[in-house]
Design a protein around this motif. Structure first.
Motif, PDB file in Angstrom:
ATOM      1  N   ILE A   1       0.816  -1.210   0.000  1.00 56.83           N
ATOM      2  CA  ILE A   1       0.000   0.000   0.000  1.00 56.83           C
ATOM      3  C   ILE A   1       0.853   1.264   0.000  1.00 56.83           C
ATOM      4  N   GLU A   2       2.069   1.195   0.537  1.00 55.50           N
ATOM      5  CA  GLU A   2       2.944   2.371   0.551  1.00 55.50           C
ATOM      6  C   GLU A   2       3.406   2.735  -0.850  1.00 55.50           C
ATOM      7  N   GLU A   3       3.498   1.752  -1.737  1.00 55.92           N
ATOM      8  CA  GLU A   3       3.965   2.008  -3.095  1.00 55.92           C
ATOM      9  C   GLU A   3       2.864   2.491  -4.035  1.00 55.92           C
TER      10      GLU A   3
END
Length: 73
Positions: free
Chosen positions: A16-18
């Motif tokens: 999700i961070e990417e």
């Protein structure tokens, strides 16, 4: 949103961070909204962030609609 699963949270939220968020906030006809640009003059409405409850009842500005706007330089 509630998501029920037997998977660990680390597996569900993996990557999700990417994720790249390409939404921008604009004001159109006095209504603040978050849109996802399609090209230089069109965008898809993601959500309305107005304080006026009547703005949410206007089907012209419902999420998913494609709007046309003139960018301001």
């Amino acid at each position: 949103m509630i998501h029920y699963t037997v998977l660990p949270m680390e597996v569900v939220m993996e990557g999700i961070e990417e994720m790249e968020v390409t939404s921008v906030e604009i004001v159109m006809n006095g209504i603040m909204m978050q849109v996802q640009p399609l090209n230089s003059t069109q965008a898809t409405i993601v959500r309305i962030t107005s304080c006026n409850p009547q703005d949410y009842l206007n089907p012209q500005y419902s999420p998913g609609r494609i709007i046309e706007f003139q960018p301001v330089s």
